[in-house]
Design a protein around this motif. Structure first.
Motif, PDB file in Angstrom:
ATOM      1  N   VAL A   8     -10.221  15.813  31.721  1.00  0.00           N
ATOM      2  CA  VAL A   8     -11.495  15.131  31.936  1.00  0.00           C
ATOM      3  C   VAL A   8     -12.649  15.929  31.370  1.00  0.00           C
ATOM      4  O   VAL A   8     -13.658  15.377  30.934  1.00  0.00           O
ATOM      5  N   ASP A   9     -12.521  17.251  31.369  1.00  0.00           N
ATOM      6  CA  ASP A   9     -13.630  18.098  30.972  1.00  0.00           C
ATOM      7  C   ASP A   9     -13.667  18.412  29.475  1.00  0.00           C
ATOM      8  O   ASP A   9     -14.584  19.070  29.016  1.00  0.00           O
ATOM      9  N   ASN A  10     -12.667  17.995  28.710  1.00  0.00           N
ATOM     10  CA  ASN A  10     -12.670  18.394  27.309  1.00  0.00           C
ATOM     11  C   ASN A  10     -13.721  17.642  26.506  1.00  0.00           C
ATOM     12  O   ASN A  10     -14.275  16.631  26.950  1.00  0.00           O
ATOM     13  N   ARG A  11     -13.961  18.127  25.307  1.00  0.00           N
ATOM     14  CA  ARG A  11     -15.070  17.603  24.510  1.00  0.00           C
ATOM     15  C   ARG A  11     -14.870  16.160  24.100  1.00  0.00           C
ATOM     16  O   ARG A  11     -15.837  15.389  24.023  1.00  0.00           O
ATOM     17  N   ALA A  12     -13.619  15.782  23.808  1.00  0.00           N
ATOM     18  CA  ALA A  12     -13.359  14.411  23.389  1.00  0.00           C
ATOM     19  C   ALA A  12     -13.760  13.421  24.477  1.00  0.00           C
ATOM     20  O   ALA A  12     -14.379  12.384  24.207  1.00  0.00           O
ATOM     21  N   VAL A  13     -13.425  13.746  25.721  1.00  0.00           N
ATOM     22  CA  VAL A  13     -13.774  12.864  26.823  1.00  0.00           C
ATOM     23  C   VAL A  13     -15.278  12.874  27.050  1.00  0.00           C
ATOM     24  O   VAL A  13     -15.889  11.835  27.324  1.00  0.00           O
ATOM     25  N   ASP A  14     -15.912  14.032  26.922  1.00  0.00           N
ATOM     26  CA  ASP A  14     -17.369  14.098  27.067  1.00  0.00           C
ATOM     27  C   ASP A  14     -18.055  13.196  26.042  1.00  0.00           C
ATOM     28  O   ASP A  14     -19.037  12.519  26.352  1.00  0.00           O
ATOM     29  N   ALA A  15     -17.532  13.183  24.829  1.00  0.00           N
ATOM     30  CA  ALA A  15     -18.088  12.300  23.792  1.00  0.00           C
ATOM     31  C   ALA A  15     -17.870  10.842  24.157  1.00  0.00           C
ATOM     32  O   ALA A  15     -18.744   9.990  23.936  1.00  0.00           O
ATOM     33  N   LEU A  16     -16.697  10.541  24.727  1.00  0.00           N
ATOM     34  CA  LEU A  16     -16.407   9.170  25.144  1.00  0.00           C
ATOM     35  C   LEU A  16     -17.371   8.718  26.227  1.00  0.00           C
ATOM     36  O   LEU A  16     -17.865   7.584  26.204  1.00  0.00           O
ATOM     37  N   LEU A  17     -17.667   9.601  27.170  1.00  0.00           N
ATOM     38  CA  LEU A  17     -18.571   9.238  28.258  1.00  0.00           C
ATOM     39  C   LEU A  17     -19.964   8.882  27.736  1.00  0.00           C
ATOM     40  O   LEU A  17     -20.631   8.014  28.295  1.00  0.00           O
ATOM     41  N   LYS A  18     -20.380   9.540  26.678  1.00  0.00           N
ATOM     42  CA  LYS A  18     -21.706   9.267  26.118  1.00  0.00           C
ATOM     43  C   LYS A  18     -21.785   7.880  25.482  1.00  0.00           C
ATOM     44  O   LYS A  18     -22.885   7.381  25.239  1.00  0.00           O
ATOM     45  N   SER A  19     -20.627   7.271  25.218  1.00  0.00           N
ATOM     46  CA  SER A  19     -20.626   5.932  24.617  1.00  0.00           C
ATOM     47  C   SER A  19     -20.831   4.844  25.658  1.00  0.00           C
ATOM     48  O   SER A  19     -20.967   3.667  25.313  1.00  0.00           O
ATOM     49  N   GLY A  20     -20.854   5.217  26.936  1.00  0.00           N
ATOM     50  CA  GLY A  20     -20.923   4.241  28.008  1.00  0.00           C
ATOM     51  C   GLY A  20     -22.081   3.278  27.888  1.00  0.00           C
ATOM     52  O   GLY A  20     -21.914   2.067  28.032  1.00  0.00           O
ATOM     53  N   ARG A  21     -23.263   3.797  27.626  1.00  0.00           N
ATOM     54  CA  ARG A  21     -24.434   2.915  27.588  1.00  0.00           C
ATOM     55  C   ARG A  21     -24.372   1.961  26.406  1.00  0.00           C
ATOM     56  O   ARG A  21     -24.855   0.824  26.487  1.00  0.00           O
ATOM     57  N   PHE A  22     -23.758   2.367  25.310  1.00  0.00           N
ATOM     58  CA  PHE A  22     -23.625   1.481  24.155  1.00  0.00           C
ATOM     59  C   PHE A  22     -22.615   0.372  24.436  1.00  0.00           C
ATOM     60  O   PHE A  22     -22.818  -0.780  24.031  1.00  0.00           O
ATOM     61  N   LEU A  23     -21.526   0.713  25.142  1.00  0.00           N
ATOM     62  CA  LEU A  23     -20.532  -0.296  25.494  1.00  0.00           C
ATOM     63  C   LEU A  23     -21.104  -1.312  26.473  1.00  0.00           C
ATOM     64  O   LEU A  23     -20.677  -2.474  26.499  1.00  0.00           O
ATOM     65  N   LEU A  24     -22.057  -0.899  27.292  1.00  0.00           N
ATOM     66  CA  LEU A  24     -22.732  -1.829  28.195  1.00  0.00           C
ATOM     67  C   LEU A  24     -23.771  -2.652  27.459  1.00  0.00           C
ATOM     68  O   LEU A  24     -23.888  -3.866  27.685  1.00  0.00           O
ATOM     69  N   ALA A  25     -24.533  -2.020  26.571  1.00  0.00           N
ATOM     70  CA  ALA A  25     -25.670  -2.683  25.933  1.00  0.00           C
ATOM     71  C   ALA A  25     -25.256  -3.685  24.867  1.00  0.00           C
ATOM     72  O   ALA A  25     -25.847  -4.769  24.748  1.00  0.00           O
ATOM     73  N   LEU A  26     -24.243  -3.348  24.067  1.00  0.00           N
ATOM     74  CA  LEU A  26     -23.864  -4.213  22.953  1.00  0.00           C
ATOM     75  C   LEU A  26     -23.471  -5.619  23.406  1.00  0.00           C
ATOM     76  O   LEU A  26     -23.938  -6.613  22.820  1.00  0.00           O
ATOM     77  N   PRO A  27     -22.641  -5.774  24.444  1.00  0.00           N
ATOM     78  CA  PRO A  27     -22.337  -7.139  24.895  1.00  0.00           C
ATOM     79  C   PRO A  27     -23.573  -7.906  25.341  1.00  0.00           C
ATOM     80  O   PRO A  27     -23.655  -9.122  25.147  1.00  0.00           O
ATOM     81  N   MET A  28     -24.551  -7.208  25.942  1.00  0.00           N
ATOM     82  CA  MET A  28     -25.764  -7.890  26.378  1.00  0.00           C
ATOM     83  C   MET A  28     -26.516  -8.485  25.188  1.00  0.00           C
ATOM     84  O   MET A  28     -26.992  -9.632  25.232  1.00  0.00           O
ATOM     85  N   VAL A  29     -26.612  -7.711  24.117  1.00  0.00           N
ATOM     86  CA  VAL A  29     -27.293  -8.203  22.916  1.00  0.00           C
ATOM     87  C   VAL A  29     -26.551  -9.397  22.333  1.00  0.00           C
ATOM     88  O   VAL A  29     -27.160 -10.410  21.957  1.00  0.00           O
ATOM     89  N   ILE A  30     -25.222  -9.296  22.262  1.00  0.00           N
ATOM     90  CA  ILE A  30     -24.425 -10.393  21.707  1.00  0.00           C
ATOM     91  C   ILE A  30     -24.556 -11.640  22.575  1.00  0.00           C
ATOM     92  O   ILE A  30     -24.737 -12.756  22.071  1.00  0.00           O
ATOM     93  N   PHE A  31     -24.465 -11.476  23.887  1.00  0.00           N
ATOM     94  CA  PHE A  31     -24.640 -12.618  24.779  1.00  0.00           C
ATOM     95  C   PHE A  31     -26.016 -13.251  24.589  1.00  0.00           C
ATOM     96  O   PHE A  31     -26.155 -14.486  24.606  1.00  0.00           O
ATOM     97  N   GLY A  32     -27.028 -12.410  24.429  1.00  0.00           N
ATOM     98  CA  GLY A  32     -28.370 -12.933  24.228  1.00  0.00           C
ATOM     99  C   GLY A  32     -28.475 -13.765  22.967  1.00  0.00           C
ATOM    100  O   GLY A  32     -29.064 -14.855  22.965  1.00  0.00           O
ATOM    101  N   VAL A  33     -27.883 -13.280  21.880  1.00  0.00           N
ATOM    102  CA  VAL A  33     -27.889 -14.031  20.621  1.00  0.00           C
ATOM    103  C   VAL A  33     -27.155 -15.361  20.795  1.00  0.00           C
ATOM    104  O   VAL A  33     -27.583 -16.404  20.284  1.00  0.00           O
ATOM    105  N   GLU A  34     -26.046 -15.334  21.539  1.00  0.00           N
ATOM    106  CA  GLU A  34     -25.263 -16.558  21.734  1.00  0.00           C
ATOM    107  C   GLU A  34     -26.030 -17.598  22.541  1.00  0.00           C
ATOM    108  O   GLU A  34     -25.748 -18.795  22.428  1.00  0.00           O
ATOM    109  N   HIS A  35     -26.990 -17.163  23.359  1.00  0.00           N
ATOM    110  CA  HIS A  35     -27.814 -18.127  24.080  1.00  0.00           C
ATOM    111  C   HIS A  35     -28.635 -18.987  23.117  1.00  0.00           C
ATOM    112  O   HIS A  35     -29.000 -20.121  23.464  1.00  0.00           O
TER     113      HIS A  35
END
Length: 277
Positions: A8-35
């Motif tokens: 859990v503490d290695n660098r690869a996982v730390d980098a993955l954790l930083k992607s969290g906000r992008f994985l949350l935000a991108l679907p919101m933008v796509i859903f908004g466009v689909e509206h």
């Protein structure tokens, strides 16, 4: 230090954790466009007792796009996350609760565009989890979260997210014919690996364990990290073959919500110090 903690503490996982906000935000933008692209269909989802269906379709579309962009660039981030969480939670209360109640004579709740009851349960849990994920992001932008991890909005997000994850875990036992991971809304979306019932039950156990740990505020970093990886892994296994064979479903929201839930799990894990894992 245990081997699991090291992973859990290695660098690869730390980098993955930083992607969290992008994985949350991108679907919101796509859903908004689909509206805007599918305004007629989206307007049908607005309950009949709410006036100005197309107004709300476009308004929510703009709100989703604005929230997604704000989360990505971290501008007015707390407000964007809080309002996004509140809006999605309102969807759960105003729309999903009515669909799940299926009161006799309610033509809106009987509308076949919402699919059968198992899919409605699954979708309601997804939206509840997305609401929690948005509140989690808002909480990470508050100074109190950085100091103590006990920001009230962050705690609200953690509890909502935990409930949604645990409920999704239970659904693996109630509807084992659905693909494991964050289950799709239809059994037509197949799981390509052999032994699907076993995978479903094991995944249900994993989701219940993660949801319980997150709810009880115990070993959250470890539980949320493994949960995010599990959602992403099963998402790839389930959705890549399906979308390759059914490209017309790319505009659908099932896999996008799964992505957002994975983002919420990684956001939660990344918000906590490593000693909390």
């Amino acid at each position: 230090m245990s081997r699991t903690t090291t992973i859990v503490d290695n660098r690869a996982v730390d980098a993955l954790l930083k992607s969290g906000r992008f994985l949350l935000a991108l679907p919101m933008v796509i859903f908004g466009v689909e509206h805007f692209l599918f305004a007629g269909f989206v307007a049908m989802i607005v309950p009949p007792w709410i006036p100005w269906h197309f107004f709300w379709t476009y308004f929510v579309g703009i709100a989703l796009i604005a929230a997604g962009i704000a989360i990505i660039v971290k501008r007015e981030a707390w407000l964007a996350g809080f309002l996004l969480g509140a809006m999605i939670l309102a969807f759960v209360v105003l729309i999903h609760s009515r669909l799940l109640a299926q009161m006799p004579g309610d033509l809106f709740a009987a509308n076949p565009i919402f699919g059968p009851h198992p899919g409605r349960l699954n979708n309601a849990c997804k939206d509840l989890g997305l609401s929690g994920a948005a509140f989690l992001f808002a909480g990470t932008q508050a100074e109190t979260c950085g100091i103590s991890g006990k920001d009230r909005v962050f705690t609200l997000g953690r509890v909502l997210f935990a409930i949604a994850v645990a409920a999704l875990g239970v659904l693996h036992f109630v509807y084992p014919a659905f693909a494991p991971g964050v289950q799709p809304m239809s059994t037509a979306v197949a799981f390509p690996l052999p032994g699907q019932p076993v995978w479903s039950y094991l995944t249900g156990v994993a989701f219940l364990a993660a949801g319980t740990a997150i709810f009880l505020n115990s070993k959250i970093r470890l539980a949320a990290t493994l949960l995010g990886i599990l959602i992403l892994l099963f998402g790839l296994i389930v959705w890549v073959p399906w979308l390759a064979a059914h490209p017309q479903d790319v505009a659908g929201g099932n896999y996008l919500k799964d992505m957002g839930l994975a983002g919420g799990a990684l956001l939660l894990a990344g918000a906590l110090p490593k000693r909390d894992g």
